[in-house]
Design an enzyme around this catalytic site. Structure first.
Site, PDB file in Angstrom:
ATOM      1  N   SER A  46       0.846  -1.193   0.000  1.00  0.00           N
ATOM      2  CA  SER A  46       0.000   0.000   0.000  1.00  0.00           C
ATOM      3  C   SER A  46       0.885   1.249   0.000  1.00  0.00           C
ATOM      4  O   SER A  46       0.702   2.157  -0.810  1.00  0.00           O
ATOM      5  CB  SER A  46      -0.889   0.056   1.238  1.00  0.00           C
ATOM      6  OG  SER A  46      -1.230  -1.214   1.689  1.00  0.00           O
ATOM      7  N   TYR A 135      -0.199 -11.669   2.503  1.00  0.00           N
ATOM      8  CA  TYR A 135      -0.486 -10.336   3.050  1.00  0.00           C
ATOM      9  C   TYR A 135      -1.974 -10.262   3.401  1.00  0.00           C
ATOM     10  O   TYR A 135      -2.826 -10.206   2.524  1.00  0.00           O
ATOM     11  CB  TYR A 135      -0.099  -9.279   2.006  1.00  0.00           C
ATOM     12  CG  TYR A 135      -0.194  -7.847   2.487  1.00  0.00           C
ATOM     13  CD1 TYR A 135      -0.654  -7.511   3.755  1.00  0.00           C
ATOM     14  CD2 TYR A 135       0.205  -6.808   1.649  1.00  0.00           C
ATOM     15  CE1 TYR A 135      -0.734  -6.200   4.173  1.00  0.00           C
ATOM     16  CE2 TYR A 135       0.136  -5.491   2.068  1.00  0.00           C
ATOM     17  CZ  TYR A 135      -0.337  -5.190   3.328  1.00  0.00           C
ATOM     18  OH  TYR A 135      -0.418  -3.886   3.746  1.00  0.00           O
ATOM     19  N   LYS A 163       2.021 -11.239   6.564  1.00  0.00           N
ATOM     20  CA  LYS A 163       2.025  -9.845   7.042  1.00  0.00           C
ATOM     21  C   LYS A 163       0.607  -9.563   7.477  1.00  0.00           C
ATOM     22  O   LYS A 163      -0.330  -9.680   6.684  1.00  0.00           O
ATOM     23  CB  LYS A 163       2.469  -8.918   5.920  1.00  0.00           C
ATOM     24  CG  LYS A 163       2.187  -7.450   6.175  1.00  0.00           C
ATOM     25  CD  LYS A 163       2.990  -6.597   5.221  1.00  0.00           C
ATOM     26  CE  LYS A 163       2.432  -5.208   4.983  1.00  0.00           C
ATOM     27  NZ  LYS A 163       2.163  -4.423   6.171  1.00  0.00           N
ATOM     28  N   THR A 165      -2.042  -7.095   8.706  1.00  0.00           N
ATOM     29  CA  THR A 165      -2.461  -5.710   8.897  1.00  0.00           C
ATOM     30  C   THR A 165      -3.912  -5.659   9.351  1.00  0.00           C
ATOM     31  O   THR A 165      -4.844  -5.549   8.544  1.00  0.00           O
ATOM     32  CB  THR A 165      -2.209  -4.868   7.622  1.00  0.00           C
ATOM     33  OG1 THR A 165      -0.803  -4.855   7.372  1.00  0.00           O
ATOM     34  CG2 THR A 165      -2.664  -3.432   7.819  1.00  0.00           C
ATOM     35  N   GLY A 188       1.295  -5.483  11.235  1.00  0.00           N
ATOM     36  CA  GLY A 188       1.044  -4.447  10.215  1.00  0.00           C
ATOM     37  C   GLY A 188       0.788  -3.056  10.773  1.00  0.00           C
ATOM     38  O   GLY A 188       1.462  -2.105  10.373  1.00  0.00           O
ATOM     39  N   ASP A 190       1.401  -0.010  12.688  1.00  0.00           N
ATOM     40  CA  ASP A 190       2.578   0.457  13.441  1.00  0.00           C
ATOM     41  C   ASP A 190       2.182   0.942  14.837  1.00  0.00           C
ATOM     42  O   ASP A 190       2.946   0.798  15.789  1.00  0.00           O
ATOM     43  CB  ASP A 190       3.263   1.607  12.685  1.00  0.00           C
ATOM     44  CG  ASP A 190       3.462   1.287  11.223  1.00  0.00           C
ATOM     45  OD1 ASP A 190       3.280   0.113  10.845  1.00  0.00           O
ATOM     46  OD2 ASP A 190       3.786   2.211  10.454  1.00  0.00           O
ATOM     47  N   GLU A 191       0.966   1.514  14.929  1.00  0.00           N
ATOM     48  CA  GLU A 191       0.513   2.057  16.219  1.00  0.00           C
ATOM     49  C   GLU A 191       0.249   0.956  17.239  1.00  0.00           C
ATOM     50  O   GLU A 191       0.075   1.220  18.421  1.00  0.00           O
ATOM     51  CB  GLU A 191      -0.714   2.966  16.037  1.00  0.00           C
ATOM     52  CG  GLU A 191      -1.884   2.409  15.245  1.00  0.00           C
ATOM     53  CD  GLU A 191      -1.703   2.560  13.729  1.00  0.00           C
ATOM     54  OE1 GLU A 191      -0.632   2.201  13.212  1.00  0.00           O
ATOM     55  OE2 GLU A 191      -2.650   3.006  13.073  1.00  0.00           O
ATOM     56  N   SER A 207       4.458   1.428   7.339  1.00  0.00           N
ATOM     57  CA  SER A 207       4.757   2.637   6.564  1.00  0.00           C
ATOM     58  C   SER A 207       5.523   3.687   7.349  1.00  0.00           C
ATOM     59  O   SER A 207       6.411   4.348   6.812  1.00  0.00           O
ATOM     60  CB  SER A 207       3.448   3.238   6.048  1.00  0.00           C
ATOM     61  OG  SER A 207       2.740   3.849   7.111  1.00  0.00           O
TER      62      SER A 207
HETATM   63  O1  NGF Z   1      -1.734   1.272   5.446  1.00  0.00           O
HETATM   64  C1  NGF Z   1      -2.121   0.528   6.284  1.00  0.00           C
HETATM   65  C2  NGF Z   1      -3.556   0.217   6.353  1.00  0.00           C
HETATM   66  N1  NGF Z   1      -1.304  -0.040   7.133  1.00  0.00           N
HETATM   67  C3  NGF Z   1       0.115   0.187   7.109  1.00  0.00           C
HETATM   68  C4  NGF Z   1       0.818  -1.107   6.821  1.00  0.00           C
HETATM   69  O2  NGF Z   1       0.401  -2.148   7.642  1.00  0.00           O
HETATM   70  C5  NGF Z   1       0.583  -1.481   5.358  1.00  0.00           C
HETATM   71  C6  NGF Z   1       0.571   0.787   8.408  1.00  0.00           C
HETATM   72  O3  NGF Z   1       1.944   0.960   8.369  1.00  0.00           O
HETATM   73  C7  NGF Z   1       1.821  -1.422   4.643  1.00  0.00           C
HETATM   74  O4  NGF Z   1       2.799  -1.247   5.269  1.00  0.00           O
HETATM   75  C8  NGF Z   1       1.919  -1.565   3.181  1.00  0.00           C
HETATM   76  O5  NGF Z   1       1.312  -2.420   2.588  1.00  0.00           O
HETATM   77  O6  NGF Z   1       2.635  -0.788   2.600  1.00  0.00           O
HETATM   78  C9  NGF Z   1      -0.134   2.132   8.628  1.00  0.00           C
HETATM   79  O7  NGF Z   1       0.132   2.995   7.571  1.00  0.00           O
HETATM   80  C10 NGF Z   1       0.348   2.776   9.912  1.00  0.00           C
HETATM   81  O8  NGF Z   1       0.180   1.869  10.952  1.00  0.00           O
HETATM   82  C11 NGF Z   1      -0.431   4.060  10.208  1.00  0.00           C
HETATM   83  O9  NGF Z   1      -1.756   3.763  10.498  1.00  0.00           O
HETATM   84  O10 NGF Z   1      -4.008  -0.029   7.587  1.00  0.00           O
END
Ligand code: NGF
Length: 293
Positions: A46, A135, A163, A165, A188, A190-191, A207
């Site tokens: 994503s 994923y 993975k 999420t 997945g 981060d929080e 991310s």
């Molecule tokens: O974007 C989301 C949707 N989650 C991402 C991550 O789990 C997805 C997370 O880092 C991902 O890394 C990817 O496929 O690129 C969030 O952006 C972060 O926790 C902030 O909410 O939930």
């Protein structure tokens, strides 16, 4: 498994002003993240905007990353797509150019039964000699496999992990329990990194590790060393920022922060949020409030 344990940024794909893949900035960003102790790179998910890119661009980006990383950490390429053929093509390419693993979201848009989704993953893992990390991102794909579904797939040779999420840590814990410790599960959201680690996640892919790798590497290391109070402190500090980030599209926000950090990664692709000057100046103020950025 040891090689993958740790913090793995879901890499932003740097673009030029013309919206093409920016090789120079990609290389610079990778060196920066490696210097902060990340344990791998996850491409074209994503965050990496793989779904907004052509197959050729996804291949090109992977080739640049593999060349820059030179085997220092695992490179995982997200090859998921609406159709199986594209996933197979990207998987074959990833194996040819020396990626360490591929990863794939469930096929989306059309509604498929679990047998079709299972076959989709089997077609991917049988396409080439390269491990697959499933994923699971039900909020985006609209599909969530059951515990039994993942348990079955975890037994397939070369499907090495998942993975995860979702913020449902009970589901995550059940998965880890039934799939066994040799099957890697990556947190997945981060929080909720510390929560995922607490129920047994082996590492975390996300991310915000693009913009604050040190904070999460520190969290991970404290957790691994049993210093839970210090790990919790890092999570709390990170989450004060993530709370503000969530007022924006996370990709637009993170691109702006990276630009302020000296990595000219360009704008996200439409229809992702295109920030106004006002929003950019608000983000600049947020960055000033958080010295760890
Ligand atoms: O974007 C989301 C949707 N989650 C991402 C991550 O789990 C997805 C997370 O880092 C991902 O890394 C990817 O496929 O690129 C969030 O952006 C972060 O926790 C902030 O909410 O939930």
């Amino acid at each position: 498994i040891e090689r993958y344990k740790g913090i793995i940024p879901a890499l932003i794909t740097p673009y030029t002003n013309e919206g093409k893949i920016n090789e120079a900035v990609t290389r610079k960003l990778i060196q920066h993240l490696l210097s902060k102790g990340v344990k791998g790179l996850y491409l074209s998910g994503s965050t990496g905007e793989g779904f907004l890119q052509t197959v050729e661009e996804r291949k090109q980006f992977l080739e640049i990353v593999v060349d820059e990383v030179q085997g220092e950490v695992p490179v995982i390429s997200q090859v998921g797509a609406v159709d199986t053929n594209t996933c197979v093509e990207l998987t074959k390419h990833a194996a040819e150019v020396g990626a360490d693993a591929v990863s794939a979201v469930a096929p989306f848009y059309y509604k498929h039964g679990s047998e079709q989704i299972k076959q989709h993953y089997l077609d991917i893992v049988n396409a080439a000699d390269i491990p697959l990390i499933i994923y699971h991102i039900p909020d985006f794909t609209g599909t969530s496999g059951s515990i039994d579904f993942y348990e079955e797939l975890s037994k397939v040779e070369n499907i090495i992990g998942l993975k995860y999420t979702s913020k449902d840590t009970f589901f995550m814990q059940q998965l880890i329990d039934v799939c066994g410790d040799e099957f890697m599960v990556f947190n997945g959201p981060d929080e909720c990194c510390i929560a995922g680690l607490a129920v047994g996640a082996h590492g975390a892919i996300g991310s915000t590790y693009n913009i604050m790798p040190e904070k999460f590497v520190s969290l991970f290391n404290h957790f691994a060393n049993g210093n839970i109070a210090a790990a919790k402190q890092e999570q709390y500090e990170a989450n004060r920022l993530i709370r503000k980030l969530l007022d924006y599209d996370f990709i637009a926000f993170e691109r702006e922060v990276l630009t302020l950090q000296g990595f000219d990664v360009g704008k996200p692709r439409k229809p992702l949020q295109q920030l106004t000057d006002m929003e950019r100046s608000q983000i600049r103020k947020i960055v000033e409030e958080f010295p760890f950025l």
